[in-house]
Design an enzyme around this catalytic site. Sequence first.
Site, PDB file in Angstrom:
ATOM      1  N   ASP A 271       8.970  64.699  23.821  1.00 60.72           N
ATOM      2  CA  ASP A 271      10.389  64.118  23.298  1.00 60.72           C
ATOM      3  C   ASP A 271      11.452  64.112  24.571  1.00 60.72           C
ATOM      4  OD1 ASP A 271       9.098  64.125  20.728  1.00 60.72           O
ATOM      5  OD2 ASP A 271       9.822  65.936  20.337  1.00 60.72           O
TER       6      ASP A 271
ATOM      7  N   GLU B 258      12.055  56.819  14.534  1.00 57.88           N
ATOM      8  CA  GLU B 258      12.454  58.006  14.711  1.00 57.88           C
ATOM      9  C   GLU B 258      13.044  57.874  16.444  1.00 57.88           C
ATOM     10  OE1 GLU B 258       9.868  60.656  13.451  1.00 57.88           O
ATOM     11  OE2 GLU B 258       8.506  60.448  15.316  1.00 57.88           O
TER      12      GLU B 258
END
Length: 550
Positions: free
Chosen positions: A59, A231
């Site tokens: 991420d 997301e």
Amino acid sequence: MKRAWLIAALFGAAGAGPAAAQETAAPARFAWFDYRGEDGGPPSAGQYRNPILAGYYPDPSIVRVGRDYYLVNSTFAWFPGIPIWHSRDLVTWRQIGNAIDRQDQLDFAGITMSSGVFAPAISYHAGRFYIANTCVRCGGNFVITATDPAGPWSRPAWLPSVEGIDPSLFFDDNGQAWLVNNREPAGGSRYDGHRAIWIEEFDPKALAVKGNPKMIVDGGADPAARPIWIEGPHLIKRNGAYYLIAAEGGTSVNHSQVVFRADRIDGPYTPAPADVNPILTQRDLPPGRPDPVSAAGHADLVELPDGRWQAVFLATRPYAEDYYNIGRETWLLPAAWEGGWPRILPHGATAPRIVTRPLPAAGEAPPQTGSLTAHDEFDGSALPLNWMTMRGAKVTVAGGELRLSPGDRLGASGKPAFAARRQQHIVATAETELRAPPAPNSSAGLAALQNDDYFLTIAAVARDGRLFIRAARRAGPKEPEAGVTLAERAIAATGPIRFRISARAGRYDLAYALNGHWTTLAGDVDGTNLSTATAGGFVGTMIGPFAERN
């Protein structure tokens, strides 16, 4: 794929965790730790190797301030959390701090290792750095700030009205700030994995949203196809237009990155055409391909001073099918603008391992990719920045050694005396030296761990007035907290004992040494219990010394 229970539990209180018993045993003392990993020879001059951050560094989010680039990653329930990286060439990265490095910031007690801090997003405005983040099962969404990216970072400013995960901040040209994140769609989810992206104005002085949320993406790039898990949103502005990029498809093999565009910050946002979206994925490549790269997505874009763009993103390197033990890693590729849209990879293209450098090499730092060796002497007063503990367990670094007081077992879902660094290579070796046998009724040695329920250990065990070397494996919550014994051997030792764990894709060797002579106690052990495919979750294998009560 992110499970529905994570979304439902975002704002639940953390559990109390197991109570720690009064500990009186002398600490286990470790003199040093060695790590070696193999990943081919160095690239040619003017080139770099992907991933740029090997091992469990998922991420990525990036920001440029002048000539300096800063990057952060998810760490979930490992502490300290959210590493802060600095680079001037986008390839050579040095860790300069951890944003979550104090117990008064976040409490990870009682949560699973794949809960905690998800998808941090770093931004900068008017001399201040911001990280927007979610602490799953430990508080919800929050923002922290710092004037120096190395820290200290503030305590969280909580955003109690912001439901969902993966917030990020965007500062417009006029200084107006906006928060975008993943939330439940208006009217509720119509199918499993149905999520939406919302935008809300943000007050950067009060560190609070202004209470005007608006849904700007419902489901994903092609709502008719029922896309899942939109997301990790980021907003960028180029030539007066606003671009929203987001991950889509879940965190496994169907992961991807998609893009939308709008003339106004609050929309409406139009997805890129089907021949553009997704702008990054590996799901359209044939299964069974050699040396696969998989699960590419969760990207962030950064503009270079000369107007070129680069993308950081996560991807995995499976060693068989979808088995990978080292977690999701940070990669770097150019982002080209074509027809008004960014593109990281053409459809059907493999993410390349060797790439031309975007900028001249600048500065030196300990290598984070390729074949490397690392040696830690524990000669400071704290763990090295890249070391972590489970949920913030207490460990001591003093006198040129790592001292671990035997406590919770690794499998007890507590705060075991275990300090570790990432396994960054499919082929790797870790070694350490225990200066003396452990205290009675305790164990000390070396562990390779994915989470509380999945690990391998080799350790000295003091039991019933005798000393043993024990190799163990845990492959699920139904197995003993100390793992299932693979092999055990009685020894006579009063001095140092060395331990070694060697990885070869899904096979591991567990060895020990007395007086410099190595013995493999358990060889060719099935290490697929350390894979995400088996253990689940979002983390990667951590390797390091541990001590526990028998």
